[in-house]
Structure formats: C-alpha cells, structure tokens
Design an enzyme around this catalytic site. Structure first.
Site, short mmCIF file in Angstrom:
data_model
loop_
_atom_site.label_atom_id
_atom_site.label_comp_id
_atom_site.label_asym_id
_atom_site.label_seq_id
_atom_site.Cartn_x
_atom_site.Cartn_y
_atom_site.Cartn_z
N GLU A 51 -61.47 12.64 1.18
CA GLU A 51 -60.90 12.39 2.51
C GLU A 51 -61.92 11.92 3.53
O GLU A 51 -61.64 11.03 4.31
CB GLU A 51 -60.35 13.71 3.07
N CYS A 101 -47.03 10.39 14.64
CA CYS A 101 -47.58 9.76 15.83
C CYS A 101 -47.62 10.81 16.93
O CYS A 101 -46.99 11.86 16.82
CB CYS A 101 -46.69 8.60 16.26
N LYS A 106 -61.50 17.30 -0.20
CA LYS A 106 -62.32 17.22 1.03
C LYS A 106 -63.31 16.06 0.92
O LYS A 106 -63.48 15.30 1.85
CB LYS A 106 -63.11 18.52 1.27
N ARG A 132 -53.23 12.95 15.62
CA ARG A 132 -51.95 12.76 14.93
C ARG A 132 -51.79 11.35 14.36
O ARG A 132 -50.90 11.09 13.55
CB ARG A 132 -50.79 13.04 15.91
N ASN A 167 -41.71 9.14 17.83
CA ASN A 167 -42.36 9.75 16.67
C ASN A 167 -41.26 10.14 15.70
O ASN A 167 -40.29 10.79 16.09
CB ASN A 167 -43.14 10.99 17.10
N GLY A 168 -41.37 9.73 14.45
CA GLY A 168 -40.33 10.03 13.45
C GLY A 168 -39.96 8.76 12.71
O GLY A 168 -40.72 7.79 12.72
N TRP A 211 -49.58 6.28 13.88
CA TRP A 211 -49.95 6.21 12.48
C TRP A 211 -48.89 5.32 11.84
O TRP A 211 -47.71 5.69 11.79
CB TRP A 211 -49.95 7.59 11.85
N HIS A 253 -60.95 17.45 -22.88
CA HIS A 253 -59.72 16.76 -23.30
C HIS A 253 -59.58 15.39 -22.65
O HIS A 253 -58.49 14.84 -22.57
CB HIS A 253 -58.50 17.63 -23.00
N LYS A 308 -53.12 13.88 11.10
CA LYS A 308 -53.13 15.33 10.93
C LYS A 308 -51.81 15.88 10.40
O LYS A 308 -51.80 16.67 9.48
CB LYS A 308 -53.50 15.99 12.26
N GLU A 358 -59.40 21.40 -4.19
CA GLU A 358 -59.55 21.30 -2.74
C GLU A 358 -60.92 20.71 -2.37
O GLU A 358 -61.03 19.89 -1.46
CB GLU A 358 -59.34 22.70 -2.12
C1 F6R Z 1 -56.19 17.76 3.76
C2 F6R Z 1 -55.06 17.91 4.64
C3 F6R Z 1 -53.71 17.53 4.14
C4 F6R Z 1 -52.67 18.55 4.58
C5 F6R Z 1 -51.26 18.09 4.20
C6 F6R Z 1 -50.22 19.13 4.55
O1 F6R Z 1 -57.40 18.13 4.38
O2 F6R Z 1 -55.20 18.32 5.76
O3 F6R Z 1 -53.71 17.38 2.77
O4 F6R Z 1 -52.97 19.77 3.99
O5 F6R Z 1 -50.97 16.89 4.85
O6 F6R Z 1 -50.22 19.41 5.92
P1 F6R Z 1 -49.56 20.73 6.46
O7 F6R Z 1 -50.35 21.87 5.96
O8 F6R Z 1 -49.60 20.60 7.95
O9 F6R Z 1 -48.15 20.77 5.94
#
Ligand code: F6R
Length: 608
Positions: A485, A2, A482, A27, A98-99, A74, A501, A603, A478
């Site tokens: 997401e 958050c 993307k 966030r 936050n936490g 969040w 397989h 984020k 990756e």
């Molecule tokens: C995907 C993405 C997440 C972060 C993951 C780790 O686009 O952004 O999968 O990579 O939550 O976050 P960090 O790198 O901040 O530990």
C-alpha cells in the site's frame, strides 16, 4: 469514498470550505472543487489532483459569498479529470455527491445528452433537480420529486438558485453530519472531522433524512417528506479537534503507530478491566451459536482471520471468515442459530455494510466491530463493539487493526467462558495477559531504529514475501498489505508451510523474506521453512524473541534477526503486527512515497 462539505453563514466561505476539505482529503484525493452561490450566480473552481492544486487556484481567485459547497474525490465513474470533479452544476442547481447513483445510465438516457459536462453518475441528479425547477417547482418539491427516482447511495450537499439562503443536505446510504458553529454558522460534512474545531455540537442525519440549513437554523425532514423531525445534537469533545494534527511526526501514519500503547489501553479500559469485562454482552446467541461468520475487507478482514484462530481454539466456536465483496454472492449457508460479526474501522465500507444488510435479512443475529461509533454499521446491527482508537487519518490502517484485535481477543475469552470452554480462572489469566499488552507494544516500538536502518535494503526490491504460521499467518498477510500500500513494492503473505507448494519458486538472492517466528509450538516448523528459503539464498529477516534467537544457533548467521519482547502465543499477533507497520513505514519513507495518502487509495471505500 469522497468527502463533501457545505457551509452556510461564513464570510469568505471558500476558505472555510478548503479548510474542511483538507480534513476530509484522506477520503479521496483524485480531484477537488468548491462552489459558492452569490448574487444568484454560482461561482466554481475545480482542479485535478490533490487539494493543494485547488488551494492555489482559490488563493488567486477567491469565490464570493457566504454559502458554498466543496468536494474531494476518489474517482469511480469517470477519470480523475477537472470536468469530472465536483461540484457539478446546471442552470439552477449545484451539488456535491458522495456515493453511487446506480441507475444513472437509465436516468441519463431521459435527457438531452448535450446537457452533460462530465462522465459522472452524480451529474444526473443536477439535471433531474434542474428540470423540476424549470417546471416551476420550489426546491423542496424538486427534491421530493427527484429522490424516489434515485437508486443507490448518496450524501448530497446542494445549492439552489431559487433558495439562495438555503444549504440543502440529503443522505441515504452514505453518511452526512451537521455541525452547529458559532455566530449562526452551519456546516454539512461527510464526517465530523471536517468541522470539529469550528463547532460545538453535531447532529447525525439518519438514513433517508434531508435537511435545510438557513439563517442559523437547521430543519430536518425524513424520507423526502416536508414534516420536520427531531434529531439530537451532541457535544463535540475537544479531543476530536486535537487529533487533527500530526504533532511532532512527519506523517499521520507514524503518529498513529506510536499511539498504539495509549489506544490499546483506552480500548482495554472499556473491555478488559475487571468490572467492565464486556458487561453489555448478551449471553444469547453467543452462548449457543452453532457458528460465527466474520465478514470484512482489507486489514479488517485480516483481523477477522486472526480471530478465527482464537475463537476456534479457545471458545471452540466454528468460524467462517469472508471477504465482504465475495460473501453475498457466494450464497453462504447460514444456520439459523449462527451469528455474524462485521468488522470495519469506518463502519461505512459499502461491501461490509451490504453484507450486514444481507445477513440481517436472513434473520441472523448481527454484531459489528467498528471504530466510528455513529457509523451506519454500528446503527444497523443487533450489537456493537467499538474500538477506541480515535480518528485514524493515515490511509493505511494501523492502530485500528491492533485495537480490533484486542477487542476480538477479549470477546474470544468471554465467549469461551460463556460456552463453558474455559474456567473463570483461565479467563482471568487471559485477562491478565491482555492487560500487559500496552506495555509490550510500547517496548516493541523501540525496535523502530533498527527497522529504519533496514529500510534502505528495500530500495531496489521488486517483491517481498511475508511468512507466518498459525495466527501469525494473517499478520504476515497484513504486513505484506502494508508494504504494498505505502511503498508500492509487490508483497505477498503466505502460511510458511505453504511455501513449498509453489511460492518457493520465487526465491532468489534478491527477494527479502520476512518471517514471523515467536518461540512457540510452531517455532521448529517455521524454522524448517526458513531453511528451505536460506538454501535458495533468500534474504531472511526474522522476527522472534530472545528464546527464539537462542534456538537459532548458527542458523542466525545467514539472516537478519530482529528481537521482540516475549509474549504469550495468544497475543503474539498483536505484538508482531507492530514491526510490520514500522518496516512498511520506513521503507516507504526511504523511498519518499506519499505515505498518508498513497496513490489510488482512499480511507473509507463507500462504493461496491
Ligand atoms: C489497509 C486498509 C484497508 C481497509 C479496508 C476496510 O491499510 O486500510 O484495507 O482495512 O478498506 O476498511 P474498513 O475497516 O473501514 O471497513
């Protein structure tokens, strides 16, 4: 997870709180709220959903006062409803958190249940503080009595009716920073971004600190004590404030994709220009290490997966890559002479941080690779490598992934040299290749138009496959991440050789199959896998270079071919990532999804 803000000393504080929350919305964006303290009363507004809903309410009903707190959430404990939105308030105390308060159930059981207005873990802190104030404690004594009872992580901004001029901040396990503004205005926030353009300097609270912001003065105490401690104030660079806008772009994500040549260059300047080549790298334990554990989540985990290919092939260093949330619980065997590397853009991801703490306890040498230099993960390890990607606001990681890769590539070359696996000349060649990357990425970005034209094909698509081999396999993972997401299309990445397989059963004439196929030693192999797909009418979109395109011959007729610049195989993962980002972006833009703030995501994930 958050975002929290607190401000003391601002006329119309409620609008400044909203401006701070806007900056922190990345966030979390399930609900938001603000509260002020004026004339010994709390005034509060909260709203479900994105910040704009709260902004509408506050515009119509502004809150009085010059001191206040705000939160963008969040959801973890309790759904994303108005009653679960922060700030939470009791008779004497209002706070944002936050936490996670891990023992909230146990603590809650000690209270009259009718007191609780939400299902959150946070509300119990309100009632603990309230209970002490009722007993006649002042705010500092109430804090001292409450903190030892809390298990878990918290950054809190708190208002007390019995200290109406004081904004209190408390942090353990979650970040909290103080901004020093003009005319005595003081700010608290989860990150500097909330107030970067209002403040000249910032103070980072340390683990266990709590602080009082009052009449333009900041006092910081350590671990619940009432003896002040000193923490440095650092200037805020003008550059940070300028990163807050989208400029000419529709979305932060596209801006951040397009910034890659520049941030790769910035990162290279720190690591790969001749005089600066990893100058601070201690020779131990990298020189003699028996192995390396790389631990991370999400996109950062995929960066670690690419690095495994590099470290093992070039530096002959055995590498185990773990998803952080699995690592601690599988009781990993960590030889005493091994080392560990934790990768995280934010440096605050709870799973990664917990993994680093676990590893430190085992007395293993720990390094981290972070984008946020002041983050917990940077502070708590033996050695820090930083990416110089700048702020990343789009929730989906883009430029931080490629900058992670460039540091990992430079580190691989350095470790290989240290271990005597490559000569100084070979390292110089790798360095030369690395230095070409910003230009290659710039050239690759020119493919944008053709990917934008391709995007409508995904309109009715339910699922997509991404295939790669070698170090391009994690890039396929990756690319698939993307797409899911931000466009909400189900996508899976596979090692192309694994297709037969099982996943080949998914292939029909409706499924797009994105193939990463630079013309390298594995090209012929991946081509066989592509033929298996074509034979089953799969819709192949193949990314290759000019040599690859020529080698396709008539096969090219059955697929869509996208040509990328020629790049050495060491660095192909970085170049081939760029079209994966652009493809996902344009598919999502075509579908009209919320690209910068995709549903259910946030984020930085500061809960386990
Ligand atoms: C995907 C993405 C997440 C972060 C993951 C780790 O686009 O952004 O999968 O990579 O939550 O976050 P960090 O790198 O901040 O530990």
């Amino acid at each position: 997870m958050c975002g929290i803000v607190g401000i003391n000393g601002a006329p119309d504080v409620c609008f400044d709180l909203l401006a701070g929350l806007k900056r922190l919305e990345y966030r979390g964006y399930d609900s938001a709220g603000v509260a002020t303290l004026f004339n010994k009363e709390f005034h509060r507004q909260r709203a479900e959903g994105k910040l704009i809903n709260l902004e509408r309410i506050v515009k119509e009903h502004p809150l009085p006062g010059i001191i206040g707190i705000g939160h963008t959430r969040w959801a973890t404990h309790g759904g994303p409803t108005t009653s679960n939105a922060h700030p939470h308030q009791g008779q004497y105390v209002a706070l944002v958190h936050n936490g996670i308060i891990e023992n909230h159930r146990e603590l809650r059981a000690g209270f009259d249940q009718t007191l609780f207005q939400s299902e959150t873990d946070s509300e119990v802190v309100v009632h603990l503080l309230d209970a002490y104030i009722k007993k006649g404690y002042d705010h500092a004594a109430a804090i001292q009595a409450t903190l030892p009872q809390l298990k878990g992580s918290y950054a809190l901004a708190v208002l007390f009716k019995n200290a109406p001029d004081t904004l209190v901040g408390i942090c353990r396990g979650s970040p909290l920073v103080i901004g020093h503004g003009k005319e005595g205005r003081l700010f608290l926030a989860s990150d500097i971004f909330a107030f970067a353009d209002y403040c000249e300097s910032v103070t980072y609270l340390e683990e266990g600190d709590w602080t009082e912001l009052k009449n333009g003065t900041v006092t910081i105490y350590s671990h619940g004590s009432t003896h002040p401690v000193t923490r440095p104030s650092l200037p805020i660079s003008a550059d940070i404030a300028s990163q807050a806008t989208k400029g000419l772009y529709r979305h932060f994500m596209l801006k951040e994709i397009m910034e890659q040549p520049e941030v790769l260059q910035n990162t290279l300047e720190k690591y790969a220009h001749s005089e600066a080549w990893l100058t601070k790298m201690p020779t131990n334990p990298w020189k003699k290490a028996s192995g390396l554990s790389i631990v991370a989540c999400g996109t950062s985990f995929y960066a670690g997966c690419v690095a495994k290919y590099w470290f093992e092939e070039i530096a002959r260093l055995p590498v185990a890559v773990d998803i952080a949330s699995e690592y601690r619980y599988r009781h990993p065997a960590l030889p005493a002479d091994s080392c560990a590397l934790f990768i995280s853009q934010s440096g605050e991801t709870a799973d990664t941080l917990a993994a680093a703490r676990f590893t430190k306890q085992k007395k293993i040498y720990c390094a981290s690779l972070v984008n946020v230099a002041e983050s917990s993960l940077a502070r708590e390890v033996d050695q820090v490598f930083q990416t110089y990607a700048g702020f990343e606001i789009g929730v989906a990681s883009t430029k931080t992934f490629t900058t992670q890769l460039i540091v990992l590539a430079a580190l691989t070359a350095e470790v290989a040299l240290l271990r005597g696996e490559i000569s100084a000349e070979e390292r110089a060649t790798l360095q030369k290749d690395l230095l070409m990357l910003p230009r290659l990425v710039e050239e690759t970005l020119k493919i944008q138009g053709s990917l934008q034209r391709l995007a409508p094909q995904f309109e009715r698509v339910k699922a997509a496959l991404y295939l790669g081999r070698g170090a391009l396999y994690p890039v396929a993972l990756e690319g698939a991440l993307k797409l899911k997401e931000i466009s909400y299309i189900h996508a899976e990445g596979y090692a192309a050789g694994e297709l037969k397989h099982g996943p080949i059963a998914l292939i029909d004439d409706k499924i797009p199959v994105v193939v990463l196929a630079p013309h390298d030693v594995l090209f012929e192999k991946i081509l066989s896998n592509v033929q298996e797909v074509l034979a089953r009418k799969g819709q192949v979109i193949l990314f290759t270079d000019n040599d690859g395109a020529r080698a396709l011959n008539t096969l090219a007729e059955g697929m869509q071919v996208c040509i990328l610049p020629k790049v050495c195989s060491f660095l192909a993962p970085i170049v081939y990532t760029v079209p994966m980002q652009l493809l996902a972006y344009h598919v999502a833009a075509f579908k009209g999804t919320d690209i910068d703030q995709p549903r259910n995501l946030a984020k930085s994930v500061t809960v386990e």
